[in-house]
Design a protein around this motif. Structure first.
Motif, PDB file in Angstrom:
ATOM      1  N   GLN A  43       0.844  -1.191   0.000  1.00 48.19           N
ATOM      2  CA  GLN A  43       0.000   0.000   0.000  1.00 48.19           C
ATOM      3  C   GLN A  43       0.881   1.243   0.000  1.00 48.19           C
ATOM      4  O   GLN A  43       1.904   1.292   0.685  1.00 48.19           O
ATOM      5  N   MET A 141     -11.061  -2.382   4.958  1.00 42.90           N
ATOM      6  CA  MET A 141     -10.718  -3.514   5.828  1.00 42.90           C
ATOM      7  C   MET A 141     -10.654  -4.833   5.070  1.00 42.90           C
ATOM      8  O   MET A 141     -10.228  -5.840   5.619  1.00 42.90           O
ATOM      9  N   SER A 143     -12.734  -7.052   4.464  1.00 43.37           N
ATOM     10  CA  SER A 143     -13.284  -8.112   5.312  1.00 43.37           C
ATOM     11  C   SER A 143     -14.780  -8.332   5.131  1.00 43.37           C
ATOM     12  O   SER A 143     -15.366  -9.155   5.838  1.00 43.37           O
ATOM     13  N   HIS A 200      -0.855   7.139   9.045  1.00 46.61           N
ATOM     14  CA  HIS A 200      -0.276   6.305  10.104  1.00 46.61           C
ATOM     15  C   HIS A 200      -1.352   5.870  11.100  1.00 46.61           C
ATOM     16  O   HIS A 200      -1.340   4.720  11.572  1.00 46.61           O
ATOM     17  N   TYR A 203      -3.385   3.119   9.362  1.00 44.29           N
ATOM     18  CA  TYR A 203      -2.701   1.825   9.348  1.00 44.29           C
ATOM     19  C   TYR A 203      -2.821   1.126  10.697  1.00 44.29           C
ATOM     20  O   TYR A 203      -3.051  -0.079  10.775  1.00 44.29           O
ATOM     21  N   ARG A 204      -2.655   1.897  11.785  1.00 42.72           N
ATOM     22  CA  ARG A 204      -2.755   1.294  13.118  1.00 42.72           C
ATOM     23  C   ARG A 204      -4.163   0.777  13.376  1.00 42.72           C
ATOM     24  O   ARG A 204      -4.341  -0.293  13.992  1.00 42.72           O
ATOM     25  N   VAL A 206      -6.364  -0.234  11.082  1.00 38.17           N
ATOM     26  CA  VAL A 206      -6.533  -1.447  10.271  1.00 38.17           C
ATOM     27  C   VAL A 206      -5.920  -2.648  10.984  1.00 38.17           C
ATOM     28  O   VAL A 206      -6.535  -3.723  11.093  1.00 38.17           O
ATOM     29  N   ASP A 207      -4.697  -2.479  11.480  1.00 32.31           N
ATOM     30  CA  ASP A 207      -3.995  -3.583  12.142  1.00 32.31           C
ATOM     31  C   ASP A 207      -4.738  -4.048  13.391  1.00 32.31           C
ATOM     32  O   ASP A 207      -4.935  -5.249  13.599  1.00 32.31           O
ATOM     33  N   SER A 208      -5.184  -3.099  14.222  1.00 34.71           N
ATOM     34  CA  SER A 208      -5.863  -3.483  15.455  1.00 34.71           C
ATOM     35  C   SER A 208      -7.195  -4.169  15.166  1.00 34.71           C
ATOM     36  O   SER A 208      -7.568  -5.133  15.847  1.00 34.71           O
ATOM     37  N   CYS A 209      -7.906  -3.710  14.129  1.00 35.54           N
ATOM     38  CA  CYS A 209      -9.187  -4.339  13.802  1.00 35.54           C
ATOM     39  C   CYS A 209      -8.977  -5.728  13.199  1.00 35.54           C
ATOM     40  O   CYS A 209      -9.751  -6.649  13.490  1.00 35.54           O
ATOM     41  N   HIS A 210      -7.937  -5.897  12.389  1.00 34.36           N
ATOM     42  CA  HIS A 210      -7.646  -7.229  11.861  1.00 34.36           C
ATOM     43  C   HIS A 210      -7.327  -8.208  12.990  1.00 34.36           C
ATOM     44  O   HIS A 210      -7.704  -9.375  12.933  1.00 34.36           O
ATOM     45  N   ARG A 211      -6.586  -7.741  13.997  1.00 28.21           N
ATOM     46  CA  ARG A 211      -6.296  -8.605  15.146  1.00 28.21           C
ATOM     47  C   ARG A 211      -7.577  -9.001  15.855  1.00 28.21           C
ATOM     48  O   ARG A 211      -7.748 -10.155  16.285  1.00 28.21           O
TER      49      ARG A 211
END
Length: 217
Positions: A43, A141, A143, A200, A203-204, A206-211
């Motif tokens: 990305q 996302m 998803s 930034h 990105y954070r 996205v990462d936290s929601c994917h987890r």
């Protein structure tokens, strides 16, 4: 069971109403040959838009671009690839190679970023809606399809362990509501951060929601 997308007709037939919201973005996708360096999702944040590349197989990938601050509109098919190439001109580096691949793509699509979320019940009588018909996130996302698959599996399990269809549907909606709400609301927040050039933070998020979505459904 209605699993007929964000513009669901089944939702209307059941008397379930929700708004479909546009978020000031248009998303572009183009199927292209996969570059050798594309071993994962890439990305790139530009001054106005975001772009990237997603490998699909050993031979294919798709280019995506999120165009910010635009109104909903329709372009003729013949204008899609040239316009996408023009938008990609703003990105340096590897995007130059991606841009050249768009010219040979036979599949370029452009869609508005829309979301929908049913408040309250997703069912009426013995009818129910699932997937984007009940909870359509923005595509950031990646998803939405995963949630729809989860819905189908959870619905089958809840119907199988309850004596009545009504009880099974209520258990299904209760089990799914918060998880799906979280993803839709997070996707809306990400769309807003992208348009504010706060990449930034996006990105954070996205990462936290994917987890969170990686936890059992």
């Amino acid at each position: 069971m209605g699993a007929d997308g964000i513009r669901s007709s089944a939702r209307g037939l059941l008397g379930l109403e929700t708004s479909v919201d546009f978020h000031g973005q248009m998303v572009w996708r183009a199927l292209v040959p996969r570059p050798l360096w594309a071993t994962g999702i890439h990305q790139f944040a530009g001054k106005a838009d975001t772009a990237g590349l997603v490998p699909l197989s050993d031979r294919q990938a798709y280019v995506f671009l999120t165009e910010n601050g635009v109104k909903r509109s329709i372009l003729p098919d013949a204008e899609l690839a040239p316009r996408l190439q023009q938008l990609l001109e703003a990105f340096p580096g590897r995007v130059e190679e991606i841009r050249s691949l768009v010219s040979v793509s036979e599949s370029v699509v452009r869609r508005p970023v829309l979301t929908a979320l049913l408040e309250g019940a997703w069912n009426r009588g013995n009818g129910v809606v699932i997937g984007d018909a009940a909870h359509a996130p923005a595509p950031q996302m990646a998803s939405g399809a995963a949630l729809a698959v989860e819905d189908g599996l959870v619905l089958a399990r809840e119907l199988g362990r309850h004596e009545s269809v009504g009880a099974g549907l209520q258990a299904f909606v209760s089990r799914r509501t918060q998880r799906c709400r979280t993803l839709v609301e997070t996707s809306v927040a990400i769309a807003g951060l992208e348009q504010a050039q706060r990449h930034h933070e996006a990105y954070r998020l996205v990462d936290s929601c994917h987890r969170l979505m990686a936890e059992p459904a």
